[in-house]
Write a protein that holds these residues in place. Structure first.
Motif, PDB file in Angstrom:
ATOM      1  N   LEU A 101       4.720 -34.074 -41.500  1.00  0.00           N
ATOM      2  CA  LEU A 101       5.808 -33.292 -41.949  1.00  0.00           C
ATOM      3  C   LEU A 101       5.674 -31.955 -42.411  1.00  0.00           C
ATOM      4  O   LEU A 101       6.640 -31.122 -41.769  1.00  0.00           O
ATOM      5  CB  LEU A 101       6.518 -34.263 -43.120  1.00  0.00           C
ATOM      6  CG  LEU A 101       7.094 -35.634 -42.818  1.00  0.00           C
ATOM      7  CD1 LEU A 101       7.764 -36.257 -43.911  1.00  0.00           C
ATOM      8  CD2 LEU A 101       8.004 -35.572 -41.670  1.00  0.00           C
ATOM      9  N   GLN A 110      10.905 -29.744 -35.477  1.00  0.00           N
ATOM     10  CA  GLN A 110      12.086 -30.847 -35.641  1.00  0.00           C
ATOM     11  C   GLN A 110      13.581 -30.379 -34.735  1.00  0.00           C
ATOM     12  O   GLN A 110      14.060 -31.126 -34.443  1.00  0.00           O
ATOM     13  CB  GLN A 110      12.554 -30.884 -37.096  1.00  0.00           C
ATOM     14  CG  GLN A 110      13.330 -29.668 -37.553  1.00  0.00           C
ATOM     15  CD  GLN A 110      12.369 -28.470 -38.060  1.00  0.00           C
ATOM     16  OE1 GLN A 110      11.181 -28.598 -37.708  1.00  0.00           O
ATOM     17  NE2 GLN A 110      12.878 -27.567 -38.683  1.00  0.00           N
ATOM     18  N   VAL A 116      17.160 -37.044 -34.555  1.00  0.00           N
ATOM     19  CA  VAL A 116      16.621 -37.515 -35.718  1.00  0.00           C
ATOM     20  C   VAL A 116      17.263 -36.911 -36.998  1.00  0.00           C
ATOM     21  O   VAL A 116      17.072 -35.545 -37.131  1.00  0.00           O
ATOM     22  CB  VAL A 116      14.963 -37.316 -35.535  1.00  0.00           C
ATOM     23  CG1 VAL A 116      14.289 -38.119 -37.109  1.00  0.00           C
ATOM     24  CG2 VAL A 116      14.533 -38.195 -34.510  1.00  0.00           C
ATOM     25  N   ASN A 117      17.385 -37.748 -38.142  1.00  0.00           N
ATOM     26  CA  ASN A 117      18.061 -37.270 -39.418  1.00  0.00           C
ATOM     27  C   ASN A 117      16.714 -36.828 -40.032  1.00  0.00           C
ATOM     28  O   ASN A 117      16.131 -37.659 -40.860  1.00  0.00           O
ATOM     29  CB  ASN A 117      18.977 -38.062 -39.912  1.00  0.00           C
ATOM     30  CG  ASN A 117      19.588 -37.638 -41.118  1.00  0.00           C
ATOM     31  OD1 ASN A 117      19.131 -36.530 -41.661  1.00  0.00           O
ATOM     32  ND2 ASN A 117      20.662 -38.017 -41.417  1.00  0.00           N
ATOM     33  N   TRP A 118      16.322 -35.557 -40.005  1.00  0.00           N
ATOM     34  CA  TRP A 118      14.953 -35.073 -40.721  1.00  0.00           C
ATOM     35  C   TRP A 118      15.072 -34.964 -42.117  1.00  0.00           C
ATOM     36  O   TRP A 118      14.248 -35.235 -42.979  1.00  0.00           O
ATOM     37  CB  TRP A 118      14.480 -33.788 -40.026  1.00  0.00           C
ATOM     38  CG  TRP A 118      14.078 -34.018 -38.582  1.00  0.00           C
ATOM     39  CD1 TRP A 118      14.771 -33.564 -37.572  1.00  0.00           C
ATOM     40  CD2 TRP A 118      12.740 -34.543 -38.141  1.00  0.00           C
ATOM     41  NE1 TRP A 118      13.931 -33.886 -36.474  1.00  0.00           N
ATOM     42  CE2 TRP A 118      12.943 -34.275 -36.944  1.00  0.00           C
ATOM     43  CE3 TRP A 118      11.846 -34.916 -39.150  1.00  0.00           C
ATOM     44  CZ2 TRP A 118      11.769 -34.776 -36.220  1.00  0.00           C
ATOM     45  CZ3 TRP A 118      10.466 -35.385 -38.398  1.00  0.00           C
ATOM     46  CH2 TRP A 118      10.683 -35.275 -36.788  1.00  0.00           C
ATOM     47  N   THR A 121      14.709 -38.754 -43.180  1.00  0.00           N
ATOM     48  CA  THR A 121      13.283 -38.927 -43.125  1.00  0.00           C
ATOM     49  C   THR A 121      12.488 -38.318 -43.965  1.00  0.00           C
ATOM     50  O   THR A 121      11.841 -39.121 -44.785  1.00  0.00           O
ATOM     51  CB  THR A 121      12.975 -38.444 -41.695  1.00  0.00           C
ATOM     52  OG1 THR A 121      13.486 -38.882 -40.832  1.00  0.00           O
ATOM     53  CG2 THR A 121      11.158 -38.785 -41.606  1.00  0.00           C
ATOM     54  N   ASP A 122      12.666 -37.097 -44.525  1.00  0.00           N
ATOM     55  CA  ASP A 122      11.879 -36.435 -45.645  1.00  0.00           C
ATOM     56  C   ASP A 122      12.331 -37.037 -47.013  1.00  0.00           C
ATOM     57  O   ASP A 122      11.386 -37.333 -47.741  1.00  0.00           O
ATOM     58  CB  ASP A 122      12.394 -35.035 -45.694  1.00  0.00           C
ATOM     59  CG  ASP A 122      11.543 -34.311 -46.653  1.00  0.00           C
ATOM     60  OD1 ASP A 122      10.179 -34.749 -46.803  1.00  0.00           O
ATOM     61  OD2 ASP A 122      11.827 -33.430 -47.302  1.00  0.00           O
ATOM     62  N   VAL A 124      13.290 -40.247 -47.554  1.00  0.00           N
ATOM     63  CA  VAL A 124      12.441 -41.693 -47.297  1.00  0.00           C
ATOM     64  C   VAL A 124      10.990 -41.517 -47.697  1.00  0.00           C
ATOM     65  O   VAL A 124      10.509 -42.235 -48.574  1.00  0.00           O
ATOM     66  CB  VAL A 124      12.894 -42.451 -46.253  1.00  0.00           C
ATOM     67  CG1 VAL A 124      12.101 -43.683 -45.976  1.00  0.00           C
ATOM     68  CG2 VAL A 124      14.166 -42.679 -45.914  1.00  0.00           C
ATOM     69  N   ASN A 125      10.414 -40.532 -47.031  1.00  0.00           N
ATOM     70  CA  ASN A 125       8.888 -40.377 -47.265  1.00  0.00           C
ATOM     71  C   ASN A 125       8.773 -40.038 -48.824  1.00  0.00           C
ATOM     72  O   ASN A 125       7.847 -40.663 -49.377  1.00  0.00           O
ATOM     73  CB  ASN A 125       8.623 -39.344 -46.278  1.00  0.00           C
ATOM     74  CG  ASN A 125       6.994 -38.846 -46.647  1.00  0.00           C
ATOM     75  OD1 ASN A 125       6.277 -39.736 -46.556  1.00  0.00           O
ATOM     76  ND2 ASN A 125       6.646 -37.619 -47.245  1.00  0.00           N
ATOM     77  N   TRP A 175      20.116 -34.082 -48.819  1.00  0.00           N
ATOM     78  CA  TRP A 175      20.763 -34.830 -47.694  1.00  0.00           C
ATOM     79  C   TRP A 175      22.267 -35.275 -48.096  1.00  0.00           C
ATOM     80  O   TRP A 175      22.944 -35.443 -47.172  1.00  0.00           O
ATOM     81  CB  TRP A 175      19.969 -36.209 -47.866  1.00  0.00           C
ATOM     82  CG  TRP A 175      20.558 -37.236 -47.104  1.00  0.00           C
ATOM     83  CD1 TRP A 175      20.353 -37.582 -45.788  1.00  0.00           C
ATOM     84  CD2 TRP A 175      21.230 -38.615 -47.688  1.00  0.00           C
ATOM     85  NE1 TRP A 175      21.075 -38.623 -45.364  1.00  0.00           N
ATOM     86  CE2 TRP A 175      21.539 -39.465 -46.515  1.00  0.00           C
ATOM     87  CE3 TRP A 175      21.490 -38.907 -48.883  1.00  0.00           C
ATOM     88  CZ2 TRP A 175      22.164 -40.574 -46.832  1.00  0.00           C
ATOM     89  CZ3 TRP A 175      22.163 -40.031 -49.067  1.00  0.00           C
ATOM     90  CH2 TRP A 175      22.430 -40.739 -47.999  1.00  0.00           C
TER      91      TRP A 175
END
Length: 208
Positions: A101, A110, A116-118, A121-122, A124-125, A175
């Motif tokens: 990432l 990206q 993709v909803n980055w 994603t960040d 969730v990670n 987000w």
């Protein structure tokens, strides 16, 4: 002996022929450089991201995960070994995923995958890594706390948990802010499209 008019005509025809051959030639000197700039234009080092809070946190996460993984790898004897293996797996996954990432965001990759909803994603990670790093550190302390290497690995595990938790908070705010309001560019493009469509409808009354 050729007259001056014939000479001028010959020169004009020669220049026109050279221009036409140059325009129709597939070997244009500016074709490949322009194509190369387009291909390499989307990949660049985003120094602004690396200086931002998200970039600094990502770098800290990668460094702490790597140190925790190295510390746990130096343990030769363990009894029981379940806590050591679990901590090893979590620290290795955190280092790899967060490193990918970080590379993606720092090189602006990206932008090549816009669907993709980055931000999500960040989020969730970081949230998942916070949970598993905390759990792995607690298990390591509970089961393996006899040697200094195990204690050092657990300390770096808790430090990584703190950094990941703070990053999770910032990622959640980003987000939520991105989901609440559309970007100014998207809003202006939508307004421009609506205005253009309305103008076309007025110019063509038969469409009403």
């Amino acid at each position: 002996m050729r007259s001056s008019e014939d000479a001028d005509g010959f020169d004009g025809e020669a220049s026109n022929t050279s221009m036409m051959s140059g325009a129709g030639s597939p070997y244009q000197p500016t074709t490949e450089p322009v194509r190369a700039r387009r291909v390499l234009g989307g990949v660049r080092c985003d120094l602004a991201y690396l200086r931002s809070s998200f970039g600094v946190l990502k770098v800290l996460e990668v460094v702490l995960s790597l140190i925790a993984f190295i510390c746990i790898e130096t343990i030769m004897l363990c009894l029981p070994c379940g806590g050591v293996y679990f901590f090893e797996f979590v620290s290795c996954c955190a280092f790899v995923v967060t490193g990918v990432l970080l590379l993606t965001f720092s090189l602006n990759l990206q932008a090549k995958v816009p669907h993709v909803n980055w931000s999500l994603t960040d989020l969730v990670n970081t949230a998942a890594t916070t949970f598993f790093f905390l759990l792995a550190s607690i298990v390591l302390v509970a089961l393996n706390h006899q040697s200094g290497r195990e204690i050092t690995a657990a300390v770096f595990g808790f430090l990584a948990t703190a950094v990941y938790s703070f990053n999770t908070l910032l990622a959640f705010r980003r987000w939520r802010g991105g989901e609440a309001q559309p970007g100014p560019g998207q809003s202006s493009e939508y307004t421009r499209a609506r205005t253009t469509s309305h103008g076309e409808m007025e110019a063509r009354p038969e469409l009403h």
